[in-house]
Design a protein around this motif. Structure first.
Motif, short mmCIF file in Angstrom:
data_model
loop_
_atom_site.label_atom_id
_atom_site.label_comp_id
_atom_site.label_asym_id
_atom_site.label_seq_id
_atom_site.Cartn_x
_atom_site.Cartn_y
_atom_site.Cartn_z
N ASP A 65 -29.79 11.13 2.22
CA ASP A 65 -31.05 9.97 1.94
C ASP A 65 -32.31 10.91 1.88
O ASP A 65 -32.78 11.82 2.88
CB ASP A 65 -31.24 9.08 3.20
N VAL A 66 -32.91 11.07 0.87
CA VAL A 66 -34.16 11.81 0.72
C VAL A 66 -35.39 10.71 1.14
O VAL A 66 -35.52 9.84 0.50
CB VAL A 66 -34.52 12.02 -0.75
N GLN A 67 -36.12 11.07 2.21
CA GLN A 67 -37.05 10.26 2.57
C GLN A 67 -38.32 10.04 1.82
O GLN A 67 -39.03 9.13 1.79
CB GLN A 67 -37.46 10.59 4.12
N HIS A 68 -38.58 11.28 1.13
CA HIS A 68 -39.99 11.16 0.29
C HIS A 68 -40.11 12.58 -0.49
O HIS A 68 -39.56 13.53 -0.13
CB HIS A 68 -41.19 11.34 1.49
N ILE A 69 -40.71 12.27 -1.55
CA ILE A 69 -41.02 13.28 -2.62
C ILE A 69 -42.56 13.16 -2.83
O ILE A 69 -43.09 12.26 -3.21
CB ILE A 69 -40.37 13.14 -3.96
N ASP A 70 -43.17 14.36 -2.06
CA ASP A 70 -44.81 14.34 -2.38
C ASP A 70 -45.15 15.02 -3.64
O ASP A 70 -45.03 16.06 -3.70
CB ASP A 70 -45.19 15.32 -1.14
N PRO A 86 -38.52 10.55 -13.06
CA PRO A 86 -38.83 9.15 -13.20
C PRO A 86 -39.54 8.69 -11.75
O PRO A 86 -39.15 9.02 -10.79
CB PRO A 86 -37.41 8.21 -13.29
N TYR A 87 -40.28 7.38 -12.19
CA TYR A 87 -41.12 6.95 -10.86
C TYR A 87 -40.16 6.35 -9.84
O TYR A 87 -39.15 5.53 -10.31
CB TYR A 87 -42.11 5.94 -11.45
N ILE A 88 -40.33 6.60 -8.47
CA ILE A 88 -39.50 5.96 -7.45
C ILE A 88 -40.20 5.13 -6.77
O ILE A 88 -41.41 5.43 -5.87
CB ILE A 88 -38.85 7.06 -6.61
N PRO A 89 -40.31 3.57 -6.66
CA PRO A 89 -41.14 2.90 -6.13
C PRO A 89 -41.08 2.61 -4.47
O PRO A 89 -41.90 2.65 -4.09
CB PRO A 89 -40.67 1.55 -6.71
N SER A 90 -39.70 3.10 -3.96
CA SER A 90 -39.78 3.05 -2.86
C SER A 90 -38.69 4.04 -2.23
O SER A 90 -38.08 4.36 -2.93
CB SER A 90 -39.27 1.61 -2.23
N TYR A 91 -38.79 4.43 -0.82
CA TYR A 91 -37.96 5.32 -0.11
C TYR A 91 -37.24 4.73 0.84
O TYR A 91 -37.70 3.85 1.20
CB TYR A 91 -38.73 6.46 0.14
N LEU A 122 -45.07 21.17 -4.36
CA LEU A 122 -43.94 19.83 -4.24
C LEU A 122 -43.04 19.72 -3.02
O LEU A 122 -42.45 20.81 -2.86
CB LEU A 122 -43.30 19.74 -5.66
N LYS A 123 -43.30 18.87 -2.12
CA LYS A 123 -42.48 18.82 -1.07
C LYS A 123 -41.18 17.64 -1.07
O LYS A 123 -41.78 16.74 -1.45
CB LYS A 123 -43.27 18.61 0.24
N VAL A 124 -39.95 18.23 -0.69
CA VAL A 124 -39.01 17.03 -0.60
C VAL A 124 -38.56 17.00 0.79
O VAL A 124 -38.23 18.15 1.38
CB VAL A 124 -37.86 17.42 -1.60
N SER A 125 -38.41 15.83 1.38
CA SER A 125 -37.96 15.65 2.64
C SER A 125 -36.79 14.69 2.88
O SER A 125 -37.08 13.56 2.48
CB SER A 125 -39.38 15.13 3.62
N THR A 126 -36.10 15.13 3.75
CA THR A 126 -35.03 14.29 4.45
C THR A 126 -35.37 13.94 5.91
O THR A 126 -36.53 14.35 6.34
CB THR A 126 -33.76 14.74 4.46
N ALA A 127 -34.52 13.50 6.66
CA ALA A 127 -35.14 12.94 8.07
C ALA A 127 -35.48 14.26 8.92
O ALA A 127 -36.15 14.35 9.67
CB ALA A 127 -33.90 12.31 8.80
N GLY A 128 -34.31 15.39 8.79
CA GLY A 128 -34.86 16.71 9.64
C GLY A 128 -35.11 17.78 8.69
O GLY A 128 -35.11 18.81 9.38
N HIS A 129 -35.13 17.77 7.37
CA HIS A 129 -35.19 18.94 6.72
C HIS A 129 -36.21 18.78 5.63
O HIS A 129 -36.42 17.75 5.15
CB HIS A 129 -34.07 19.49 5.86
N SER A 130 -36.90 19.87 5.00
CA SER A 130 -37.93 19.69 3.85
C SER A 130 -37.77 21.04 3.24
O SER A 130 -37.31 22.18 3.63
CB SER A 130 -39.51 19.42 4.48
#
Length: 239
Positions: A65-70, A86-91, A122-130
């Motif tokens: 699960d990718v929690q967020h893409i800044d 593509p646009y991701i409306p929700s995480y 550009l930052k990609v984050s999961t629950a415990g990693h980025s």
């Protein structure tokens, strides 16, 4: 007695080993990922018009699960110089086992010059990693898109937008036409203009509302311009 001691020792050792294995198996799955490339360079006109791809790869045998893409950088939030598509409306967004999510970084065409080069992250984050990708751009080349005016082109800035956007047309001759906003289902939500469109680069504005003046929800919309020469459509994103 010695035999009994040996049996007790072996049982204790087995219990200890089982506890270790249980602890190891009950641990939180690794949510690390592979992010490539490490730098996105925007140095040619084609880089800006086509965008640059990056990939988030899940190397595990279970989903990630990718929690967020800044997608927006801190140094230039006011001018929104780049975004991901593509646009991701929700995480979160889930990447299946041993699979990848490929996205594109694109720059917004601005109607004002930006001084100096842009270096962002550009930052990609999961629950415990980025992980991070460096965005490096020659800001002088961001204006390349403005040269595409003409032949009845459509431009919208900023895109994505929050409260308002300017819609610019490149019209080669005076014509009758209309400018309409459609939602993601291609249902009309607002008429921006109808009538005579002058030759040149006429501008229109949209405040993100529907025909009744109510603010529309975040998501993907389409600007469609119809003239006697045909129809052009541009996808925009409301944040």
């Amino acid at each position: 007695i010695a035999g009994l001691f040996c049996i007790q020792f072996m049982m204790a050792q087995w219990i200890t080993d089982s506890s270790v294995r249980k602890d190891m198996n009950s641990g939180t799955p690794d949510d690390s990922f592979i992010l490539t490339p490490d730098t996105l360079w925007f140095i040619t006109g084609n880089d800006f018009t086509e965008g640059k791809e990056f990939r988030i790869h899940n190397p595990h045998n279970y989903s990630l699960d990718v929690q967020h893409i800044d997608a927006f950088g801190v140094p230039c939030q006011s001018c929104l110089p780049w975004y991901t598509t593509p646009y991701i409306p929700s995480y979160p967004v889930t990447i299946p086992a041993s699979d990848s999510l490929t996205m594109t970084v694109k720059f917004v065409v601005v109607d004002r010059p930006l001084s100096g080069n842009i270096y962002d992250s550009l930052k990609v984050s999961t629950a415990g990693h980025s992980g991070h990708i460096i965005i490096a751009a020659d800001s002088g080349m961001i204006m390349i898109g403005m040269a595409e005016h003409g032949a009845e082109k459509i431009f919208a800035v900023p895109n994505p937008f929050t409260n308002w956007m300017k819609i610019s047309l490149g019209i080669t001759h005076e014509t009758t036409g209309d400018v309409m906003i459609y939602n993601s289902l291609m249902q009309p939500v607002k008429e921006i203009f109808t009538g005579i469109i002058s030759q040149g680069k006429p501008n229109f504005f949209w405040d993100g509302t529907n025909r009744y003046g109510a603010e529309l929800s975040r998501g993907i919309y389409f600007i469609t311009v119809r003239t006697d020469s045909g129809q052009k459509t541009l996808k925009v994103v409301k944040l």
